[in-house]
Structure formats: C-alpha cells, structure tokens
Design a protein around this motif. Structure first.
Motif, PDB file in Angstrom:
ATOM      1  N   PHE A  44      -2.283  -9.823  -5.997  1.00  0.00           N
ATOM      2  CA  PHE A  44      -3.328  -9.003  -5.395  1.00  0.00           C
ATOM      3  C   PHE A  44      -4.493  -8.845  -6.354  1.00  0.00           C
ATOM      4  N   TYR A  45      -5.688  -8.779  -5.782  1.00  0.00           N
ATOM      5  CA  TYR A  45      -6.905  -8.477  -6.526  1.00  0.00           C
ATOM      6  C   TYR A  45      -7.493  -7.193  -5.947  1.00  0.00           C
ATOM      7  N   ILE A  46      -7.805  -6.229  -6.818  1.00  0.00           N
ATOM      8  CA  ILE A  46      -8.323  -4.935  -6.373  1.00  0.00           C
ATOM      9  C   ILE A  46      -9.843  -4.983  -6.300  1.00  0.00           C
ATOM     10  N   ARG A  47     -10.390  -4.865  -5.112  1.00  0.00           N
ATOM     11  CA  ARG A  47     -11.842  -4.775  -4.941  1.00  0.00           C
ATOM     12  C   ARG A  47     -12.324  -3.338  -5.111  1.00  0.00           C
ATOM     13  N   ARG A  48     -11.536  -2.404  -4.607  1.00  0.00           N
ATOM     14  CA  ARG A  48     -11.923  -0.984  -4.655  1.00  0.00           C
ATOM     15  C   ARG A  48     -10.655  -0.154  -4.713  1.00  0.00           C
ATOM     16  N   GLY A  49     -10.669   0.859  -5.592  1.00  0.00           N
ATOM     17  CA  GLY A  49      -9.529   1.768  -5.649  1.00  0.00           C
ATOM     18  C   GLY A  49      -8.716   1.626  -6.912  1.00  0.00           C
ATOM     19  N   ARG A  50      -7.544   2.215  -6.891  1.00  0.00           N
ATOM     20  CA  ARG A  50      -6.657   2.253  -8.063  1.00  0.00           C
ATOM     21  C   ARG A  50      -5.209   2.142  -7.599  1.00  0.00           C
ATOM     22  N   VAL A  51      -4.417   1.357  -8.324  1.00  0.00           N
ATOM     23  CA  VAL A  51      -3.024   1.078  -7.963  1.00  0.00           C
ATOM     24  C   VAL A  51      -2.143   1.354  -9.167  1.00  0.00           C
ATOM     25  N   LYS A  52      -0.968   1.932  -8.912  1.00  0.00           N
ATOM     26  CA  LYS A  52      -0.001   2.133  -9.997  1.00  0.00           C
ATOM     27  C   LYS A  52       1.192   1.207  -9.796  1.00  0.00           C
ATOM     28  N   LEU A  53       1.748   0.753 -10.923  1.00  0.00           N
ATOM     29  CA  LEU A  53       2.976  -0.034 -10.929  1.00  0.00           C
ATOM     30  C   LEU A  53       4.067   0.828 -11.542  1.00  0.00           C
ATOM     31  N   ALA A  54       5.176   0.999 -10.828  1.00  0.00           N
ATOM     32  CA  ALA A  54       6.269   1.850 -11.288  1.00  0.00           C
ATOM     33  C   ALA A  54       7.587   1.096 -11.214  1.00  0.00           C
ATOM     34  N   VAL A  55       8.479   1.383 -12.148  1.00  0.00           N
ATOM     35  CA  VAL A  55       9.810   0.786 -12.144  1.00  0.00           C
ATOM     36  C   VAL A  55      10.842   1.898 -12.005  1.00  0.00           C
ATOM     37  N   ILE A  56      11.961   1.545 -11.384  1.00  0.00           N
ATOM     38  CA  ILE A  56      13.046   2.501 -11.181  1.00  0.00           C
ATOM     39  C   ILE A  56      14.310   1.924 -11.800  1.00  0.00           C
ATOM     40  N   SER A  57      14.956   2.703 -12.660  1.00  0.00           N
ATOM     41  CA  SER A  57      16.182   2.257 -13.313  1.00  0.00           C
ATOM     42  C   SER A  57      17.353   2.342 -12.343  1.00  0.00           C
TER      43      SER A  57
END
Length: 218
Positions: A44-57
C-alpha cells in the motif's frame, strides 16, 4: 520513504498512470486494511492520512511497531517473499491509499529504473528508522522513548518547530508504541505539559521543540 513533496508527487504521478493491478481506496478511521497472518499479496501507498502497524503475541499482547504517514509504503514485505502479513495495519485517520498488487510492483521495479531507485531509498530509510527504534527500546527509558515518539509523530526538524500530531491521539496507542503502561504515559504526558513541551486539548496534540531536551538529556 522520505516525506519530501517532490518524492511524494513522483510516486503519485507513477501510480496515477496505472490502472491494472492497482486500486485506489478510501477508508475511515479504525478501518483494518489487513490482519497479521493473512496472505501477503499486495502493498500500500498512503496518499492521505496515517496508518499504524501493530503485532499481537501468542499471549494476546499488542504492540504498535510503526506509525506511517502520507508518502510512505507499507506491506512491502511481500516483494521480498513474505508469505503472510507480520503485522496488522489499521487506519488512524481517514485515509486515501493505493493498493498495489505484488506482481505489478515487481514489474515496475524491473522496468522503471527511477521507480526502483526511489523504492530502494524508501526501504533504506525504513531500515534506518527501525534500527534507531531498536536502539531506543534497548537503551532508553520509557520517558525518553515517549518523547522521541512524539517528536517523530510531529515530524520534528522537517518543516516546523511545532506541529499538531493527531486529534485526540490515544494514550493506549502511545503506551503500545513506547512499550509501557498507560498510567506511565499519562504521568509523562502531564509532566511534559507542565514543562511547556506539549499542549493538548480537544483539537489535538502539539509538540514543541523543548521536548528534544528530554531525548538529549543523559
């Protein structure tokens, strides 16, 4: 990838001229773009906005490993042979994104030299950031880690000396990014505000240059 306007425009120009293998997406805050463990078949390429990446153990503990802004890619592990998503991607704000199929991106990298160079620059920049994050996690206190994260979210040193971070950014999210408890984050946020390093209200959070002293102090 660096957030200079010229590079962002270059990427948008390249992607705008492509119609097969690419999908323009609009999504709202808290929308899940992909989940940890799902097949890694696109980036994915972000044109507008903000994204978080999270991991779950396996124990169910969640940690935010990255917050990405306009002009950045994510999910690029599929290009390197990653079969499954290593993290969950969630929109932190309303977002406009390009979803790019793996086969299309591989073809672009092979056929367009300027695209390949820009993408390598992006990967190197991301790797440097992750190395700095690891050092920060290993050697710095939770107070310093929180200060550094706030400065990074505010793009400190790029365009202004103080910038709004996010409207009503969650202290739970900050705690996951720092690797500490919400109560500790609340304590440090109150301390930073008392010292005049940050301001926050219903309109959002603003970070001031004085917060850098927390990061630099031994």
């Amino acid at each position: 990838m660096a957030n200079s306007k010229s590079q962002i425009v270059d990427w948008e120009a390249v992607l705008t001229g492509i119609f097969r293998g690419k999908t323009l997406m609009e999504c709202g805050k808290d929308h899940t773009l992909f989940q940890q463990g799902q097949p890694a078949d696109s980036l994915f390429y972000i044109r507008r906005g903000r994204v978080k990446l999270a991991v779950i153990s396996q124990e169910g503990k969640e940690a935010i490993v990255a917050v990405l802004n306009a002009g950045e890619f994510f999910g690029e592990g599929c290009i390197a042979g990653q079969q499954l998503r290593m993290a969950t991607a969630v929109a932190m704000t309303d977002c406009t994104l390009d979803r790019i199929e793996k086969s299309l991106m591989i073809r672009l990298l092979h056929e367009q030299h300027e695209v390949s160079e820009l993408f390598v620059t992006h990967l190197l920049s991301r790797n440097i950031r992750y190395e700095a994050d690891l050092v920060d996690q290993l050697f710095n206190s939770s107070e310093k880690r929180l200060a550094r994260i706030l400065l990074l979210l505010a793009h400190f040193g790029k365009e202004s000396r103080a910038e709004a971070v996010l409207p009503r950014i969650s202290q739970d999210d900050l705690a996951q990014m720092v690797g500490t408890t919400r109560s500790r984050v609340s304590h440090f946020m109150n301390k930073f505000r008392g010292l005049g390093f940050i301001n926050y209200d219903d309109n959002g959070l603003t970070v001031h240059s004085g917060l850098l002293s927390v990061v630099l102090h031994d």
